[in-house]
Design an enzyme around this catalytic site. Structure first.
Site, PDB file in Angstrom:
ATOM      1  N   HIS A 158       0.809  -1.217   0.000  1.00 48.00           N
ATOM      2  CA  HIS A 158       0.000   0.000   0.000  1.00 48.00           C
ATOM      3  C   HIS A 158       0.844   1.269   0.000  1.00 48.00           C
ATOM      4  O   HIS A 158       0.319   2.356  -0.245  1.00 48.00           O
ATOM      5  CB  HIS A 158      -0.939  -0.002   1.210  1.00 48.00           C
ATOM      6  CG  HIS A 158      -2.008  -1.037   1.136  1.00 48.00           C
ATOM      7  ND1 HIS A 158      -3.317  -0.741   0.821  1.00 48.00           N
ATOM      8  CD2 HIS A 158      -1.975  -2.382   1.321  1.00 48.00           C
ATOM      9  CE1 HIS A 158      -4.042  -1.846   0.828  1.00 48.00           C
ATOM     10  NE2 HIS A 158      -3.245  -2.864   1.123  1.00 48.00           N
ATOM     11  N   ASP A 366       3.978   9.405  -1.190  1.00 47.40           N
ATOM     12  CA  ASP A 366       2.811   8.635  -0.765  1.00 47.40           C
ATOM     13  C   ASP A 366       2.537   7.541  -1.776  1.00 47.40           C
ATOM     14  O   ASP A 366       2.672   7.755  -2.981  1.00 47.40           O
ATOM     15  CB  ASP A 366       1.582   9.543  -0.659  1.00 47.40           C
ATOM     16  CG  ASP A 366       0.741   9.246   0.574  1.00 47.40           C
ATOM     17  OD1 ASP A 366       0.816   8.109   1.070  1.00 47.40           O
ATOM     18  OD2 ASP A 366       0.036  10.150   1.044  1.00 47.40           O
TER      19      ASP A 366
END
Length: 470
Positions: A158, A366
């Site tokens: 993730h 991110d």
């Protein structure tokens, strides 16, 4: 149809009525588990306070079994707070300077993965399909293989995967890399992450691409590709559309006094670039004084991982910067920034997104950043806000109609904020429409189906139920 076995560090348990927690990942995986039947295994979030982990706790909800294990205090300190969040997390976010490696914490990380493997094996059936999630559990497939498990095992990361030079700074990088190659399918958020992973294999001389997304490394062949995670777009948009009727949203709108709202929503983490964002906002106000008293920036930042010193320091920094900004530029009837250090319920958050003229999503790095997607999904189609998005967020690979910025460039970000606030309605609608179409066609259910289509044989593939005809 074979069962699905999901393994993650934490397990999002359903409420008393059996409903999954809000949030795209939990919604999609619970839907897949209900369709096929299966198990969701992970850490309970609790510590035994003793030398041995507690027994495995099984909780059933319809066709789903939740298998939870407590950890010892030592496990939590070494596996979770230690190696996972003080080595792998900063490394994957390209922050070598914040990495604190200790051999005992590395040993704890592999020990807990062995514990997960030992507890999972007795629960497995020969045709189960296993899907492991995130950086806490990279070695799990290799541990399962050592115990004779021959099932198909997939892994989804993730967070970002770093370039080779950064990844190789981890003293046990080869063991981590070998563990990742023990899966049948390895999923990343973006094509850039896949390129970085392939670069690690080439640079180390342990593997090579075979074409078509297939790789060979450490004597195994497997698939690696980008599977950008989505959200429950249509559902979230519907929640946001109802928000003007919410008393709390009406009160917030009144408190703005006709001023434009800018919003940032981030878990408290050094990767999110919150101090840099505050600096850019201050530069915007100083360079465009006509906006003084006419805008308010709301920053929602729930605390996280407070046991890790770097996070406690970050909390102090953000609070200090917010206070300094308000003290320097605020007046008796206006404060330029509102800072909330706690979580907000999802329906209220959807309403705040819809109320905002500008969404500020400016992480330094991110994996995806679903806040960017939530902001877009929450907008009023007739009068949408503008997304200011870091080009270093995985979401920038999909939401390319946002105003993409370099979060390290405070002046450039300040100019983007001004442009967002002054953008004509026609341009705002065009940009929003392009991004919303992408989010609707690549939602979290489609993401789940795409990954599963690569993980299991065609005869057993899980496909989402088609949407009902309009």
């Amino acid at each position: 149809m074979s069962r699905l076995v999901v393994v993650s560090n934490r397990v999002p348990l359903p409420d008393k009525a059996g409903n999954p927690p809000a949030g795209g990942l939990a919604v999609a995986l619970h839907a897949a588990l209900r369709e096929r039947g299966g198990i969701w295994m992970g850490w309970s979030g609790k510590s035994t306070g003793e030398d041995e982990p507690g027994p495995l706790s099984i909780r059933e909800n319809g066709a789903i079994q939740y298998a939870l294990t407590d950890l010892t205090d030592r496990d939590v300190a070494e596996y979770y707070n230690g190696f996972a969040n003080r080595v792998l997390w900063p490394i994957c976010h390209s922050r070598i300077d914040l990495t604190e490696y200790a051999r005992r914490e590395m040993a704890g990380y592999f020990r807990v993965n062995r514990l997960f493997a030992d507890r999972l094996v007795p629960l497995l059936r020969p045709d189960d399909v296993i899907w492991v999630h995130d950086y806490h559990l990279i070695p799990l497939a290799e541990e399962l293989r050592r115990r004779g498990v021959r099932n198909r095992i997939g892994f989804f990361l993730h967070i970002p995967w770093p370039p080779a030079d950064i990844f190789f700074s981890v003293p046990v990088y080869e063991a981590i890399l070998r563990g990742l190659c023990a899966y049948d399918v390895v999923g990343f958020q973006t094509d850039y992450d896949v390129e970085n992973f392939a670069g690690c294999l080439r640079r180390e001389g342990v593997g090579e691409p075979l074409g078509g997304g297939r790789f060979r490394a450490f004597g195994r062949s497997f698939v690696a590709g980008d599977f950008p995670i989505g959200m429950e777009t249509a559902e979230f948009a519907a929640i946001a559309a109802k928000s003007p009727d919410d008393r709390r949203i009406r009160e917030m709108a009144r408190s703005l006094g006709g001023r434009d709202l800018l919003i940032g929503v981030d878990r408290l983490d050094y990767s999110k670039g919150i101090p840099q964002r505050i600096e850019a906002y201050e530069r915007f106000l100083r360079s465009a004084p006509e906006y003084m008293g006419k805008v308010i920036y709301l920053q929602v930042t729930p605390a996280s991982r407070s046991e890790v010193p770097e996070y406690a320091s970050m909390q102090e920094t953000v609070a200090s910067e917010a206070g300094r900004l308000n003290g320097a530029l605020g007046t008796v009837d206006w404060v330029p920034m509102r800072y909330i250090n706690r979580s907000i319920r999802r329906p209220v958050l959807a309403g705040l997104y819809r109320l905002a003229k500008v969404g500020l999503v400016t992480p330094l790095r991110d994996g995806m950043n679903l806040v960017a997607k939530e902001f877009v999904a929450a907008q009023d189609p007739e009068d949408p806000g503008v997304l200011v998005l870091s080009r270093f967020a995985g979401a920038a690979r999909e939401l390319d109609s946002a105003l993409l910025i370099n979060p390290h460039d405070a002046e450039g970000t300040a100019k983007a904020i001004q442009r967002a606030l002054s953008m004509p309605l026609d341009e705002r609608r065009e940009r929003w429409d392009h991004m919303m179409k992408r989010l609707l066609s690549h939602d979290v259910v489609q993401w789940c189906a795409d990954f599963m289509a690569h993980l299991e044989p065609p005869t057993h593939r899980f496909l989402p139920e088609p949407a009902p005809a309009a």
